[in-house]
Design a protein around this motif. Structure first.
Motif, short mmCIF file in Angstrom:
data_model
loop_
_atom_site.label_atom_id
_atom_site.label_comp_id
_atom_site.label_asym_id
_atom_site.label_seq_id
_atom_site.Cartn_x
_atom_site.Cartn_y
_atom_site.Cartn_z
N TYR A 49 0.81 -1.28 -0.01
CA TYR A 49 0.12 -0.08 -0.07
C TYR A 49 1.02 1.17 -0.05
O TYR A 49 0.44 2.28 -0.64
CB TYR A 49 -0.88 -0.08 0.95
CG TYR A 49 -1.87 1.09 1.20
CD1 TYR A 49 -2.97 1.04 0.23
CD2 TYR A 49 -1.85 2.12 2.34
CE1 TYR A 49 -3.85 2.37 0.16
CE2 TYR A 49 -2.78 3.28 2.22
CZ TYR A 49 -3.66 3.33 1.48
OH TYR A 49 -4.67 4.53 1.25
N ALA A 92 -8.70 -6.56 -8.23
CA ALA A 92 -8.09 -5.98 -6.84
C ALA A 92 -7.71 -4.65 -7.32
O ALA A 92 -6.60 -4.24 -7.79
CB ALA A 92 -7.28 -6.66 -6.22
N LEU A 94 -7.56 -0.17 -6.47
CA LEU A 94 -7.69 0.77 -5.41
C LEU A 94 -8.40 2.11 -5.84
O LEU A 94 -7.95 2.63 -7.00
CB LEU A 94 -6.21 1.46 -4.70
CG LEU A 94 -5.45 0.13 -3.96
CD1 LEU A 94 -4.39 0.25 -3.64
CD2 LEU A 94 -6.32 -0.24 -2.92
N LEU A 160 -10.60 -0.51 -1.40
CA LEU A 160 -10.20 -1.60 -2.06
C LEU A 160 -11.66 -1.93 -2.94
O LEU A 160 -12.74 -2.02 -2.38
CB LEU A 160 -9.82 -2.76 -1.44
CG LEU A 160 -9.63 -4.17 -2.14
CD1 LEU A 160 -8.43 -4.13 -3.12
CD2 LEU A 160 -9.33 -5.13 -1.11
N HIS A 285 -6.71 -8.94 1.89
CA HIS A 285 -6.50 -7.43 2.17
C HIS A 285 -6.09 -7.32 3.81
O HIS A 285 -6.86 -7.83 4.55
CB HIS A 285 -7.47 -6.37 1.93
CG HIS A 285 -6.99 -5.10 2.21
ND1 HIS A 285 -6.31 -4.42 1.33
CD2 HIS A 285 -7.49 -4.36 3.02
CE1 HIS A 285 -5.99 -3.12 2.14
NE2 HIS A 285 -6.85 -3.08 3.01
N LYS A 305 -2.90 -2.44 5.41
CA LYS A 305 -3.38 -2.07 4.26
C LYS A 305 -2.93 -2.77 3.00
O LYS A 305 -3.14 -2.57 1.81
CB LYS A 305 -3.23 -0.52 4.39
CG LYS A 305 -3.97 0.08 5.18
CD LYS A 305 -3.71 1.56 5.12
CE LYS A 305 -4.57 2.12 6.27
NZ LYS A 305 -4.33 2.18 7.36
N THR A 307 -2.04 -5.67 -0.06
CA THR A 307 -2.94 -6.64 -0.51
C THR A 307 -2.25 -7.70 -1.14
O THR A 307 -1.03 -7.58 -1.77
CB THR A 307 -3.90 -6.10 -1.79
OG1 THR A 307 -4.63 -5.21 -1.21
CG2 THR A 307 -4.83 -7.02 -2.36
#
Length: 382
Positions: A49, A92, A94, A160, A285, A305, A307
């Motif tokens: 992250y 996945a 952000l 997410l 996550h 945070k 993933t």
């Protein structure tokens, strides 16, 4: 004894001619193949992250929401160089939204989820109902439902996005539609689904819900964490996943989304789970905590945070350095109905893998120009 006749030159030429004729009618001799062509393999991978966060804020600075519709950075699996996705069935991503912004309303065939990472004051509206989001909350936007996002808070909001777009594209059932206005009309009280269905064990007798997906839009982290801690006081949970719960449809007990199974796992400090593997790729996550996961004999060190992805049928186990909560989602929701779900515990070395290496970021390979992946192909789901 008579010797076997040697193949004549005529035979290879005749065979080549035969293959060419089959090729020209868009066919192929099965004995020439090694089975159905396979997709590029999903590889275990970890996205930090701390690498994405500054780029998200830069995107918020230079990319207007009107241009992007969804200001999203995609986590791309290095093993899948033909597209931009975390696994062969799941995305996945952000997403960041600034105060005062609205990510316009749309709907699509793909199911989607939100796992809130930071910020407060933003909402997701689904089919006429607003639900306000806080860090750790798991929010559903089921397939076919109108949904938009707005930020009524004072700072940026990041979450997410998990979607089954690759699966839906493989099945060739991907549809996408924009709402006529940027925001849908709100027709239901805020948080109505939470009031009706949030207790879990109590069902409102007058409510009818015929859809496959859960009627509950927002599974609040505060409630999930409280339940996990209460369970941990009396049980050690699963040897493979710690104290773990599935987010379910409160009316049926089935998965919250018909194609995506979602879970939360509490790992006590110092816990080392035993390895297992199962069909169905899984995205993890880290909601809170620090630790390490061993995937296919390699260690992946994660922080809050981060993933990471565990491909289908890969051995994996977790080690918690501090108390940790892992949110995970998987395509395994669809597998039992197809008779394709299986699971196996690791039986060697007391149930623990031998570590043969440590995760290192892989080189960045050339991929298709993202501008070629047009809206008409996949829409802008999120």
């Amino acid at each position: 004894m008579k010797a076997a006749a040697r193949p004549s030159k005529q035979q290879p030429d005749e065979m080549d001619l035969f293959y060419e004729k089959v090729k020209r009618i868009h066919g192929r001799a099965l004995w020439q193949t090694e089975g159905t062509a396979k997709k590029a393999a999903t590889v275990p991978y970890l996205w930090k992250y701390r690498d994405f966060r500054p780029l998200l804020f830069k995107a918020a600075e230079i990319v207007p929401i009107e241009l992007a519709e969804r200001r999203v950075l995609v986590m791309a699996n290095p093993g899948i160089v033909t597209d931009w996705q975390a696994s062969n069935t799941l995305l996945a991503n952000l997403q960041i939204i600034k105060p005062g912004e609205v990510a316009r309303s749309h709907r699509h065939s793909a199911s989607a989820l939100r796992l809130v990472i930071e910020g407060s004051g933003a909402y997701t509206a689904v089919d006429g109902e607003k639900s306000y989001m806080d860090p750790g909350d798991f929010v559903t936007t089921p397939n076919g439902t109108w949904h938009d996002h707005g930020n009524e808070g004072k700072s940026e909001m990041i979450w997410l996005d998990g979607l089954d777009v690759p699966l839906i594209q493989t099945l060739e059932v991907n549809f996408f539609e924009l709402y006529p206005e940027s925001k849908q009309t709100i027709t239901r009280p805020d948080e109505l689904s939470l009031r009706l269905h949030g207790s879990g064990s109590l069902r409102p007798t007058w409510v009818r819900h015929g859809a496959l997906h859960s009627p509950l839009l927002n599974y609040k982290f505060e409630q999930t964490y409280r339940a996990l801690k209460s369970m941990a006081e009396r049980s050690e949970g699963s040897p493979h996943d710690g104290v773990s719960v599935e987010y379910v449809n409160p009316l049926t007990g089935g998965p919250a989304l018909p194609t995506i199974a979602c879970f939360a796992s509490l790992l006590a400090p110092g816990l080392h789970t035993k390895a297992h593997r199962h069909s169905g790729g899984t995205i993890y996550h880290v909601v809170k905590g620090t630790g390490t996961s061993i995937i296919g004999g390699r260690s992946f060190d994660w922080d809050e945070k981060d993933t990471f992805v565990v491909p289908s049928w890969n051995w994996h186990e977790h080690i918690a350095t501090t108390e940790s909560v892992l949110f995970s989602y998987s395509d395994s929701a669809i597998l039992p109905a197809l008779g394709l779900y299986r699971e196996e515990a690791f039986s060697e070395n007391g149930g623990f893998q031998r570590i043969a290496g440590k995760f290192e970021p892989l080189p960045v390979l050339e991929r298709p120009d993202p501008r070629v992946l047009t809206m008409s192909r996949s829409g802008a789901p999120g």
